[in-house]
Design a protein around this motif. Structure first.
Motif, PDB file in Angstrom:
ATOM      1  N   LYS A 132       0.821  -1.206   0.000  1.00  8.39           N
ATOM      2  CA  LYS A 132       0.000   0.000   0.000  1.00  8.39           C
ATOM      3  C   LYS A 132       0.861   1.263   0.000  1.00  8.39           C
ATOM      4  O   LYS A 132       0.451   2.306   0.510  1.00  8.39           O
ATOM      5  CB  LYS A 132      -0.949   0.041   1.207  1.00  8.39           C
ATOM      6  N   THR A 133       2.073   1.152  -0.516  1.00  2.61           N
ATOM      7  CA  THR A 133       2.957   2.309  -0.532  1.00  2.61           C
ATOM      8  C   THR A 133       3.573   2.480  -1.914  1.00  2.61           C
ATOM      9  O   THR A 133       3.583   1.563  -2.726  1.00  2.61           O
ATOM     10  CB  THR A 133       4.123   2.147   0.458  1.00  2.61           C
ATOM     11  N   ILE A 170       5.928   6.892   0.205  1.00  6.00           N
ATOM     12  CA  ILE A 170       4.659   7.597   0.392  1.00  6.00           C
ATOM     13  C   ILE A 170       3.738   6.589   1.071  1.00  6.00           C
ATOM     14  O   ILE A 170       3.286   5.628   0.449  1.00  6.00           O
ATOM     15  CB  ILE A 170       4.075   8.073  -0.950  1.00  6.00           C
ATOM     16  N   ARG A 171       3.510   6.786   2.346  1.00  2.00           N
ATOM     17  CA  ARG A 171       2.777   5.811   3.159  1.00  2.00           C
ATOM     18  C   ARG A 171       1.370   6.294   3.456  1.00  2.00           C
ATOM     19  O   ARG A 171       1.073   7.476   3.374  1.00  2.00           O
ATOM     20  CB  ARG A 171       3.461   5.665   4.519  1.00  2.00           C
ATOM     21  N   LYS A 172       0.546   5.358   3.867  1.00  3.61           N
ATOM     22  CA  LYS A 172      -0.778   5.629   4.455  1.00  3.61           C
ATOM     23  C   LYS A 172      -1.679   6.445   3.530  1.00  3.61           C
ATOM     24  O   LYS A 172      -2.530   7.197   3.981  1.00  3.61           O
ATOM     25  CB  LYS A 172      -0.630   6.358   5.791  1.00  3.61           C
ATOM     26  N   ARG A 173      -1.445   6.361   2.243  1.00  4.01           N
ATOM     27  CA  ARG A 173      -2.306   7.080   1.309  1.00  4.01           C
ATOM     28  C   ARG A 173      -3.167   6.112   0.507  1.00  4.01           C
ATOM     29  O   ARG A 173      -4.234   6.477   0.044  1.00  4.01           O
ATOM     30  CB  ARG A 173      -1.447   7.892   0.331  1.00  4.01           C
ATOM     31  N   HIS A 174      -2.682   4.906   0.313  1.00  6.85           N
ATOM     32  CA  HIS A 174      -3.422   3.915  -0.459  1.00  6.85           C
ATOM     33  C   HIS A 174      -4.053   2.913   0.493  1.00  6.85           C
ATOM     34  O   HIS A 174      -3.467   2.549   1.510  1.00  6.85           O
ATOM     35  CB  HIS A 174      -2.490   3.184  -1.430  1.00  6.85           C
ATOM     36  N   ILE A 184      -2.856  11.320  -7.430  1.00  4.08           N
ATOM     37  CA  ILE A 184      -1.715  12.068  -7.957  1.00  4.08           C
ATOM     38  C   ILE A 184      -0.969  12.677  -6.781  1.00  4.08           C
ATOM     39  O   ILE A 184      -1.573  13.314  -5.908  1.00  4.08           O
ATOM     40  CB  ILE A 184      -2.190  13.147  -8.949  1.00  4.08           C
ATOM     41  N   PHE A 185       0.346  12.438  -6.751  1.00  2.65           N
ATOM     42  CA  PHE A 185       1.183  12.889  -5.646  1.00  2.65           C
ATOM     43  C   PHE A 185       2.264  13.828  -6.147  1.00  2.65           C
ATOM     44  O   PHE A 185       2.688  13.753  -7.296  1.00  2.65           O
ATOM     45  CB  PHE A 185       1.880  11.700  -4.984  1.00  2.65           C
ATOM     46  N   SER A 186       2.740  14.651  -5.246  1.00  2.00           N
ATOM     47  CA  SER A 186       3.968  15.391  -5.502  1.00  2.00           C
ATOM     48  C   SER A 186       5.131  14.538  -5.020  1.00  2.00           C
ATOM     49  O   SER A 186       5.080  13.945  -3.944  1.00  2.00           O
ATOM     50  CB  SER A 186       3.940  16.713  -4.735  1.00  2.00           C
ATOM     51  N   THR A 187       6.184  14.461  -5.835  1.00  2.00           N
ATOM     52  CA  THR A 187       7.367  13.704  -5.427  1.00  2.00           C
ATOM     53  C   THR A 187       8.554  14.639  -5.324  1.00  2.00           C
ATOM     54  O   THR A 187       9.675  14.254  -5.604  1.00  2.00           O
ATOM     55  CB  THR A 187       7.689  12.599  -6.441  1.00  2.00           C
ATOM     56  N   TYR A 188       8.294  15.867  -4.921  1.00  2.00           N
ATOM     57  CA  TYR A 188       9.361  16.863  -4.867  1.00  2.00           C
ATOM     58  C   TYR A 188      10.400  16.472  -3.807  1.00  2.00           C
ATOM     59  O   TYR A 188      10.080  16.390  -2.619  1.00  2.00           O
ATOM     60  CB  TYR A 188       8.772  18.247  -4.561  1.00  2.00           C
ATOM     61  N   ALA A 209       4.262  22.044  -3.543  1.00  2.00           N
ATOM     62  CA  ALA A 209       3.773  20.879  -2.816  1.00  2.00           C
ATOM     63  C   ALA A 209       4.949  20.111  -2.236  1.00  2.00           C
ATOM     64  O   ALA A 209       5.959  19.913  -2.890  1.00  2.00           O
ATOM     65  CB  ALA A 209       2.973  19.989  -3.755  1.00  2.00           C
ATOM     66  N   LYS A 210       4.770  19.678  -0.984  1.00  2.00           N
ATOM     67  CA  LYS A 210       5.822  18.901  -0.316  1.00  2.00           C
ATOM     68  C   LYS A 210       5.830  17.468  -0.837  1.00  2.00           C
ATOM     69  O   LYS A 210       4.859  17.001  -1.439  1.00  2.00           O
ATOM     70  CB  LYS A 210       5.542  18.870   1.188  1.00  2.00           C
ATOM     71  N   PHE A 211       6.909  16.762  -0.512  1.00  2.00           N
ATOM     72  CA  PHE A 211       7.009  15.360  -0.905  1.00  2.00           C
ATOM     73  C   PHE A 211       5.854  14.554  -0.301  1.00  2.00           C
ATOM     74  O   PHE A 211       5.551  14.675   0.880  1.00  2.00           O
ATOM     75  CB  PHE A 211       8.346  14.772  -0.434  1.00  2.00           C
ATOM     76  N   GLY A 212       5.231  13.752  -1.130  1.00  2.00           N
ATOM     77  CA  GLY A 212       4.191  12.854  -0.640  1.00  2.00           C
ATOM     78  C   GLY A 212       2.828  13.484  -0.492  1.00  2.00           C
ATOM     79  O   GLY A 212       1.880  12.821  -0.071  1.00  2.00           O
TER      80      GLY A 212
END
Lengths: 133, 378
Positions: free
Chosen positions: B120-121, B139-143, B170-174, B191-194
């Motif tokens: 889920k990450t 990127i955790r706890k989003r899916h 859709i995520f930012s991966t900055y 936008a911050k990472f994640g």
């Protein structure tokens, strides 16, 4: 708790709406207009609730209309494609009852519906676990 | 015929990728190895076997400029393979996952890659020069379920994911150390990472295959309910369209131009979707010629086609009622297609050629140069 009350109120309103539709369907069936009755039954389906009473009440109504269809080919000439996906879901509910005449009728319609709507229609009805009928 | 090259390499292929100059093909023959083939005197010869993973390889991506291969596997790790002399040297990337890695893709600038997983990450990996080490940020706890597909926006920051919880996100991966130099992308670098930019809640069944259009203005993804979803104006007020089709569901998708999309999946035959002048998407036709949607009821053949697909039997010999003797059923692939890769010339936003691979072990190259009816969409 508050959510449950809302859900219960909502269910009552839906039951009332289904009863109203049910009277309309009976009158259409008396006038030998089964396809109109089926369309009326399918409109607004499935009821937007998780309440099983609502779903059962709606199924009884759709079942009445499905069983009144005599000419399946004739039905499809006046049933618009927008009804196909929801009808397929009810056919599977009918098949799950195991009742012989219901299954016979559902299979007869299922064959013709699959010809028209394709396997995609079956996939959509089987894969939708949220808007169940 | 739109299929210009057909070659059967293995019993089954999980994924494939091409070298930057398209002279070499890397694929996983449904085991823990990557095989690299090249065409020598019109014969495919095996050049290398990359052995390092312990379990099935779920994703391969070959970077166009830096000539590096990244692989992801059910063994929960990734390797970045670099050609040194005539040897492919692996570098382990510890993803820090407790479930299988399911898909991988290089970012457009090739300074990051994304891995979707069953945990889920999503892992965003980048190279740390000082430690000579690939770092994985999660990127955790989003899916709410497995991430089945990832797609990079051309701006190198936004990442789209498809998940078996039915949603596309859709995520930012900055990442500051990587992206700070590229500070031209002002709007999205806020936008911050994640950070979750957008969550699309259109499907209630599993979502697979997600891709951006060449400009990054449109997003397409497929659901396991025989639907394909198109999203325009990705941002605060996205415009979404659902297209339901009458055949078996898709597994992967590819934009050929801003208005033309090919989907591949359980129907064994690539499907073409296109947008008209008003931007309304619809199903156009199959690429393999013989099966056109409007040819009336074909219940028997379609259902037996489905059973063949479901039970994975080859289509040969089961239907003698076709006119196309060279290919029964008119489909080049004989089983589910699960991977589609563009073969575009770099710098062009049009993709005229692409390749597909599937559970039948074939790699097929398709060319749309002579498909007159589709030329208006390029």
């Amino acid at each position: 708790m508050a959510d449950e009350h809302v859900e219960a109120d909502n269910a009552e309103a839906i039951i009332a709406r289904i009863e109203h539709k049910s009277r309309k369907i009976e009158s259409l069936l008396k006038q030998y207009r089964p396809v109109e009755a089926l369309k009326t039954a399918l409109e607004g389906s499935p009821p937007n609730t998780r309440d099983e009473r609502c779903k059962s009440a709606n199924w009884i109504m759709v079942h009445r209309a499905i069983m009144a269809i005599k000419d399946v080919d004739g039905m499809f000439s006046s049933l618009d494609p927008e009804y196909y996906d929801i009808l397929m879901k009810y056919l599977y509910r009918g098949l799950s009852t195991g009742d012989r005449p219901t299954c016979d009728q559902c299979l007869r319609i299922h064959e013709k519906l699959t010809e028209r709507a394709g396997l995609g229609c079956i996939l959509r009805s089987l894969s939708d676990t949220v808007n169940t009928v | 015929m739109a299929a210009v090259e057909v070659h059967r390499f293995a019993q089954c292929i999980t994924c494939h990728a091409w070298s930057p100059d398209r002279s070499m093909l890397a694929f996983c023959p449904n085991n823990n190895e990557v095989h690299i083939y090249t065409l020598m005197q019109s014969k495919w010869e095996k050049l290398h076997v990359l052995q390092k993973h312990d379990q099935i390889i779920s994703g391969i991506d070959w970077s166009a400029r830096s000539n590096k291969i990244v692989t992801s596997s059910h063994d929960r790790n990734s390797y970045v393979w670099n050609l040194e002399g005539s040897e492919w040297v692996p570098t382990l990337v510890i993803l820090r996952l407790n479930r299988a890695a399911l898909c991988v893709q290089w970012s457009p600038k090739e300074n990051k890659f994304a891995v979707g997983s069953g945990a889920k990450t999503v892992c965003i990996c980048y190279y740390e020069q000082e430690n000579n080490w690939w770092v994985s940020k999660l990127i955790r706890k989003r899916h709410d379920s497995s991430v089945t597909s990832v797609a990079w926006h051309p701006n190198n920051i936004l990442l789209a994911t498809a998940s078996t919880d039915g949603k596309c996100r859709i995520f930012s991966t900055y990442i500051k150390v990587v992206d700070a130099k590229e500070s031209k992308t002002v709007s999205s670098s806020d936008a911050k990472f994640g950070e979750l930019i957008l969550q699309l809640d259109l499907s209630s069944s599993w979502a697979f295959g997600v891709r951006w259009s060449p400009s990054g203005n449109t997003l397409a993804y497929v659901g396991h309910n025989s639907m394909i979803y198109f999203v325009d104006e990705v941002g605060p007020s996205p415009l979404a369209q659902n297209v339901a089709f009458r055949d078996l569901p898709l597994r992967d998708v590819l934009f050929l131009s801003e208005r033309l999309v090919v989907g591949v999946g359980f129907d064994c035959n690539p499907m073409v979707f296109a947008a008209d002048e008003r931007g309304i998407w619809s199903f156009i036709r199959f690429l393999g010629e013989r099966r056109i949607t409007s040819s009336g009821p074909k219940y028997g053949s379609q259902l037996s086609g489905a059973f063949r697909t479901l039970y994975g039997q080859p289509k040969h010999g089961l239907s003698n009622d076709t006119n196309d003797h060279s290919r029964p059923q008119g489909t080049v692939h004989e089983n589910c297609i699960n991977c589609i890769v563009p073969l575009g010339t770099s710098g062009s936003s049009k993709v005229m050629r692409f390749s597909t691979s599937g559970l039948d072990g074939k790699v097929v190259v398709w060319d749309l140069e002579n498909q007159a009816d589709l030329s208006e969409y390029f």
